[in-house]
Design an enzyme around this catalytic site. Structure first.
Site: not given
Ligand SMILES: *Cc1c(COP(=O)(O)O)cnc(C)c1O
Length: 379
Positions: A190
């Site tokens: 991210k």
């Molecule tokens: C990455 C992501 C998540 C989940 O986050 P994690 O930290 O990987 O559990 C939820 N929603 C979206 C749209 C994402 O891209």
């Protein structure tokens, strides 16, 4: 020669190493330590009207947000279909039922019109949805003003899944705050990362305190272990928070670099007929977490899969857009409202490498491969 180009690599050019070392030296490596509260404080200051509590993933943040809204067995929760599975998985953890809704073309996020139709349809079946999960996919804010109006009209709270939209703005306000609760993710790829991590966001201090309490095994404030509720082991650890704090200090810089990557692609691809990029609607500042393009194979003569394979041959990582959840085998039995907007995005789209350290040479290598796909068609 062919050094790999990754889709989205994390960059650690701040105080990450120093903070990790400090956490190790002090022995605070678990869910106690000053980095966690500092991370929460700094982030809350940035959001101004809202606070966060830091947890170990975006998925756990969503789970806690749904629990806070009282979602339980048999309840229905509306969820944007065009998203990563983690947006909907926590609904099923609670024995609740996801109801998937299609996207609209301006932002690729949940369509306010179809959302309202869905609510009316579910109410007519005697199943008023308990919550609405919207997503700011690829960092692009959803149509929050329209969505919140509908939420108010039918008194159904919104959870904003801003996992991909840390640093994005909607009419001057940060993504994550457009709902009763919001959610961030700080997973490895991210825009900022804590290794694994996430946060629950809310203007309601009680909601934040409740989420924090539940994330720490619902332990009472007593010197022995006392529990009135079933809790979760979801708290962020201090090493992660130390990394997160360092990443957070560079958030604006990271967003600017990602936006520059998008602008460069846009300029370099402007004469490529049949290839389009998602423009920012007015009033929107997108973090451009990933640059995505749509390929119209009738015009270009090649598909997203052709391009993906060509990239792969040259050691360049690319990925399809999220496959809509209503098309996922695991979710086929749940209700879906809408048409083929999100599915056609899936069939046409591809995410291009978007790391903040992508050089002009990298970009040229990538765009050359795209251009060669055209030549192949016309020769
Ligand atoms: C990455 C992501 C998540 C989940 O986050 P994690 O930290 O990987 O559990 C939820 N929603 C979206 C749209 C994402 O891209």
């Amino acid at each position: 020669m062919n050094t790999p180009i990754l889709l989205s690599s994390p960059i650690f050019d701040g105080k990450e190493q120093t903070n990790i070392q400090k956490a190790l030296e002090k022995g605070f490596i678990a869910t106690n330590g000053s980095f966690i509260s500092k991370f929460e404080q700094k982030f809350s200051q940035r959001l101004k009207t809202h606070q966060i509590t830091a947890v170990n993933s975006g998925t756990s943040a969503l789970h806690l947000a749904l629990i806070h809204l009282g979602v339980g067995l048999g309840d229905e929760v509306i969820c944007q279909s065009f998203t990563f599975c983690a947006s909907a998985n926590p609904i099923t953890y609670l024995g609740a039922v996801p109801v998937f809704v299609d996207s609209e073309k301006d932002t690729w996020n949940i369509s306010p019109e179809i959302l309202e139709d869905t609510i009316l349809s579910r109410i007519s079946k005697g199943k008023k949805p308990k919550a609405i999960i919207t997503v700011d996919l690829f960092g692009m804010p959803a149509k929050h003003h329209e969505i919140l109006e509908i939420s108010k009209k039918y008194k159904i709270p919104v959870i904003e899944d801003a996992a991909e939209a840390v640093g994005s703005l909607y009419h001057g306000q940060p993504c994550g705050i457009f709902g009763e609760l919001g959610v961030f993710s700080f997973n490895g790829n991210k825009i900022i990362t804590t290794g694994g991590g996430g946060a629950v966001v809310s203007a309601n201090v009680e909601a934040i305190n409740n989420a924090r309490y539940l994330s720490m095994q619902a332990r009472e404030n007593t010197h022995y272990y006392e529990h009135f509720k079933v809790g979760y082991n979801y708290r962020m650890n201090n090493i992660s928070a130390g990394i997160g704090l360092a990443q957070f200090e560079n958030l604006d810089k990271k967003v600017k670099k990602r936006r520059a990557v998008f602008d460069n692609y846009k300029e370099m691809l402007k004469n490529f007929e049949g290839i389009s990029l998602l423009e920012e609607p007015s009033g929107v500042y997108c973090n451009r977490w990933l640059t995505t393009i749509l390929i119209d194979p009738k015009v270009t003569g090649f598909s997203n899969e052709d391009l993906r394979l060509a990239f792969q041959k040259h050691n360049i990582e690319s990925r399809f857009l999220w496959k809509p959840l209503h098309m996922q085998p695991v979710f086929l039995d749940y209700p879906y409202y809408g048409g083929n907007t999100s599915s056609s995005l899936f069939y046409k789209g591809i995410c291009l490498p978007s790391s903040e350290n992508l050089s002009i040479e990298d970009l040229e290598r990538i765009v050359t491969i795209i251009s060669k796909q055209f030549k192949y068609v016309f020769k």
